[in-house]
Design a protein around this motif. Sequence first.
Motif, PDB file in Angstrom:
ATOM      1  N   ASP A 110       0.827  -1.214   0.000  1.00 29.36           N
ATOM      2  CA  ASP A 110       0.000   0.000   0.000  1.00 29.36           C
ATOM      3  C   ASP A 110       0.855   1.256   0.000  1.00 29.36           C
ATOM      4  O   ASP A 110       0.378   2.336  -0.303  1.00 29.36           O
ATOM      5  CB  ASP A 110      -0.941  -0.002   1.208  1.00 29.36           C
ATOM      6  N   LEU A 111       2.157   1.118   0.313  1.00 29.43           N
ATOM      7  CA  LEU A 111       3.030   2.296   0.363  1.00 29.43           C
ATOM      8  C   LEU A 111       3.993   2.346  -0.822  1.00 29.43           C
ATOM      9  O   LEU A 111       4.339   3.420  -1.298  1.00 29.43           O
ATOM     10  CB  LEU A 111       3.857   2.273   1.655  1.00 29.43           C
ATOM     11  N   MET A 112       4.442   1.188  -1.252  1.00 29.43           N
ATOM     12  CA  MET A 112       5.441   1.131  -2.322  1.00 29.43           C
ATOM     13  C   MET A 112       4.795   0.540  -3.572  1.00 29.43           C
ATOM     14  O   MET A 112       3.861  -0.256  -3.472  1.00 29.43           O
ATOM     15  CB  MET A 112       6.641   0.297  -1.864  1.00 29.43           C
ATOM     16  N   SER A 113       5.334   0.909  -4.730  1.00 30.19           N
ATOM     17  CA  SER A 113       4.677   0.487  -5.975  1.00 30.19           C
ATOM     18  C   SER A 113       5.304  -0.777  -6.545  1.00 30.19           C
ATOM     19  O   SER A 113       6.529  -0.946  -6.538  1.00 30.19           O
ATOM     20  CB  SER A 113       4.756   1.621  -6.999  1.00 30.19           C
ATOM     21  N   ASP A 130      10.440   2.660  -8.292  1.00 32.46           N
ATOM     22  CA  ASP A 130      10.509   3.934  -7.570  1.00 32.46           C
ATOM     23  C   ASP A 130       9.393   4.906  -7.962  1.00 32.46           C
ATOM     24  O   ASP A 130       9.476   6.089  -7.672  1.00 32.46           O
ATOM     25  CB  ASP A 130      11.878   4.583  -7.752  1.00 32.46           C
ATOM     26  N   GLU A 131       8.364   4.373  -8.590  1.00 36.26           N
ATOM     27  CA  GLU A 131       7.213   5.202  -8.944  1.00 36.26           C
ATOM     28  C   GLU A 131       6.678   5.942  -7.705  1.00 36.26           C
ATOM     29  O   GLU A 131       6.370   7.133  -7.751  1.00 36.26           O
ATOM     30  CB  GLU A 131       6.132   4.295  -9.559  1.00 36.26           C
ATOM     31  N   TRP A 132       6.630   5.227  -6.602  1.00 39.44           N
ATOM     32  CA  TRP A 132       6.057   5.795  -5.369  1.00 39.44           C
ATOM     33  C   TRP A 132       6.946   6.878  -4.755  1.00 39.44           C
ATOM     34  O   TRP A 132       6.518   7.632  -3.897  1.00 39.44           O
ATOM     35  CB  TRP A 132       5.814   4.674  -4.354  1.00 39.44           C
ATOM     36  N   THR A 151       9.284  13.026  -4.278  1.00 37.27           N
ATOM     37  CA  THR A 151       9.668  13.105  -2.857  1.00 37.27           C
ATOM     38  C   THR A 151      11.077  13.660  -2.672  1.00 37.27           C
ATOM     39  O   THR A 151      11.451  14.060  -1.578  1.00 37.27           O
ATOM     40  CB  THR A 151       9.640  11.712  -2.190  1.00 37.27           C
ATOM     41  N   LYS A 161       7.581   9.939   1.958  1.00 36.17           N
ATOM     42  CA  LYS A 161       6.386  10.567   1.390  1.00 36.17           C
ATOM     43  C   LYS A 161       6.019  11.852   2.125  1.00 36.17           C
ATOM     44  O   LYS A 161       5.400  12.746   1.545  1.00 36.17           O
ATOM     45  CB  LYS A 161       5.214   9.590   1.437  1.00 36.17           C
TER      46      LYS A 161
END
Lengths: 450, 521
Positions: free
Chosen positions: B396-399, B415-417, B421, B480
């Motif tokens: 839910d946090l990393m893609s 590293d989309e997520w 940042t 984030k």
Amino acid sequence: MRYHPLTGADRADMIARVGVSDIDALFADVPQDKLLRAPLALPDGVSELQAGRILGRLAARNLTASQAPFFLGAGAYKHHVPASVDHLIQRSEFLTSYTPYQPEISQGTLQYLFEFQTQVAALTGMDVANASMYDGSTATAEAVLMAHRVTRRRKAVISGGLHPHYADVVRTMSHMAHDAVDDLPADVEAREDIISRIDGETSCVIVQSPDVFGNLRDLRPIAEACHANGALLIAVFTEAVSLGLVTPPGEMGADIVVGEGQSIGNGLNFGGPYVGLFATRQKYLRQMPGRLCGETVDGEGRRGFVLTLSTREQHIRREKATSNICTNSGLCALAFSIHMTLLGERGLRRLAEVNHANAALLAERLSRIANVAVLNETFFNEFTIRVKGDAVKIVEELAKRGVLAGVPVARLTPGTELDDLILIASTEINTDEDREALARGLDAFINGAQ
Amino acid sequence: MNIQGRPTSSVSVDMNPHQTFNGNRALQLEEPLIFETGRLDVTGVDIEAPATVVSRLGAFERKGSLGLPGLTEPEAMRHYVRLSQKNYSIDAGLYPLGSCTMKHNPRFNEAMARLPGFSDVHPLQPQSTVQGAIALIAQLSDWLLELTGMQAAAMSPKAGAHGEMCGMMAIRAALEARGEAASRKVVLVPDSAHGTNPATAAAIGFSVRAVPARSDGTVSVEAVKEALGPDVAAIMLTNPNTCGLFEPQIVEIAAAVHEAGAYFYCDGANFNAIVGKVRPGDLGVDAMHINLHKTFSTPHGGGGPGSGPVVLSERLAPFAPLPFVLKKDDGALALVEHDSEAEGAQPFGRMSAFHGQMGMFVRAYAYMLSHGGDGLKQASEDAVLNANYVRVGLRDLMSQPFGDKPCMHEALFDDEWLKGTGVTTLDFAKAMIDEGYHPMTMYFPLVVHGAMLIEPTESESRAALDLFIATLRDLAMAAKAGKVDRFTGAPFHAPRSRLDETRAARAPVLRWSAPEPVARG
């Protein structure tokens, strides 16, 4: 199973958390008709106690080098290794770490590699060394490939004094890479004229010293001839302790020096793992294979070490890499480096002197036996004898009588009419009693003496 | 696996307001090089004086000094113990390097490898004196064949890449025997492959043709068929692949490869996912190396020694290199070391001087003996379960680059997520160091942007995984939330802060040399 921390309850909970019905749901991409249903035809797992019994029985079926007067060499040598070496290499932080990809938490490995590279370069008389290869034979094959890249030629000339298995490895690689090889016949007494084989197509000449028959070879004229023809001289050694006493190949003009590092810090291990040493001139640095560790600084300006020049390597260059090597012999390089550090140049020289003296005593003793002749003019700790009779049979028979006598040349090169030759090595481990046992054994078997 | 060599700038950060006099920081002890503390006239090994003999060195006695200092034993112990304390290790903590399988290394295996019956025997002793050692190699080889469903094993390759070389040489030899070596010069390699695959193929004169991966991270049979032709010698495919996925069309791919007259080389680096679950031989694989230092737990030793036996299909078995073990009629085991003894086989040559990594064989044998068939299967299931547990704990946090679906023994994120940042994959990895973890494999596979490949292995308990997940979640939320200071310039608590790799490569210093004497004014 003592190595698996998950319990049955953990597994059930975790499978639910992952959101699948059972473990096989995680293998859904495996063609279902290929998923194994029947148990493997392997024995059931056993306790450490039981596994120890099984392995102990297998180990007991081998005659060890410490159980018999022992004179084998030919690329692997028995030396005394201080107890502290094995203790140190078994430290968790050395034994159970990976290749130092994260330098901030791998400075231990990186610093010893930097020290190892420095030691190897100094020992061989060269400018730079890499962080190790698999063993001496594969290092030799890599050296040939490197010489081809440097010279843009593709023919290697192989001395008849090169260890036959090393020559086999080079031939195999060259055959597969469609490179040419000109190999000279076995050269027991170092009489070959290798210089006349060098021409404008020669990429490199591979010469071992001490050679497989134990002779020390003058590399200087070969180096000169190589350089006059635009070729490189690859110098090979299989007994690193020899470098404590003989002129380093770098001083005699070698362009690439490769060798087996087993005899410093590492046991016989029935042939592996060992550690290949690889050194060259600064100007060829970027054509070198293998890992290199270099000095740098961290954010606070403190000295630190990293793997460097990786643009030569497979993970960056892929099909244009200088080699496909990845994992090498890190821990064996550490054992080498620790032992080398304990010895220092003073201890190494002393060790080499003892080896040489023991071999000289043995050669003198054996040469007094009828129908046994020592063939070498020069040697370090290994020489060749000619015996009356079949060398393989003699060595086999002496083993039955509890003497591990040496390596019959026919074991390395069958069918070359060298059936009456035995390579005999003597290191610091040998005593007067050992020498006498070998001499009497040979005399008894060859001459029927009592 | 990992990528090095990218430019990294060292950031000057004043992170230690409490400076010490000598640079030590409690248990973090600064340690000079042996060349700075050792002395040329010191040795840590006492050796009896040599007998007096007439030298047989001829004109080859060394005259000059080597410049190699020595340390006494207490100094050496301290030097190397201090160095060791600057290393992370699997014994100290979770080591989730994807594609490296950093599992527990049982000390029992170390003890067994050191039994004199294995460690103190010479490779060229009469074979009658080493029947136990040969029997162990033969038994290990049989077990590997049972686990893989293959016909023959080449035991001598010394690491994974060496095994790849062995497998590709066997393929070349088979093509030569068919008279097609000259016409089949192309090897298909997917974009996602380990760098060793194309490097191996190229080293023995094959040219490499890339096969694109599908958007789901796997290779399609259509793409393979597209690339196949009468010029193709083989495909080199990793399965499970470097994205942590089992190739769903592998059977169809194998069939297509065979139909086109080519061979199927499988990179076995990820075998730990499938031991006891599925056999490469049943999928149509012709050759596969097995990293004993991954799947079978022989310690990685800071970069080796490894061991890379290769298993071969019936079609390639006759070409296995020398030496190999042959069972004689009288039950004795013989090591075949020369063509003349090969009894009908056509060995393609020799890979290394002796019989392979015996020390590693003993460890792998001890590991297999301890596990048994069921235990090996359980290890793979646990490895896959642990990886999925981590994946689900972070998804839910990393893609995930290829959507939310189960993985094999390693979980891949991109590293989309991290977009926007100010934190990169590298920064994230270095921040993990401060949290007491070795980073995951980063920037590999190359087909995924800013890849993070996490392989926890079966050796981790649920509690260890929970703490790892919680830590990565906290880091991810910090990234984030814009807490860039925690990442930029990390690690802050390691023995060294970020090292300047650009400087190391620009003007390489690869050995110690004595400092220039300073002129006195």
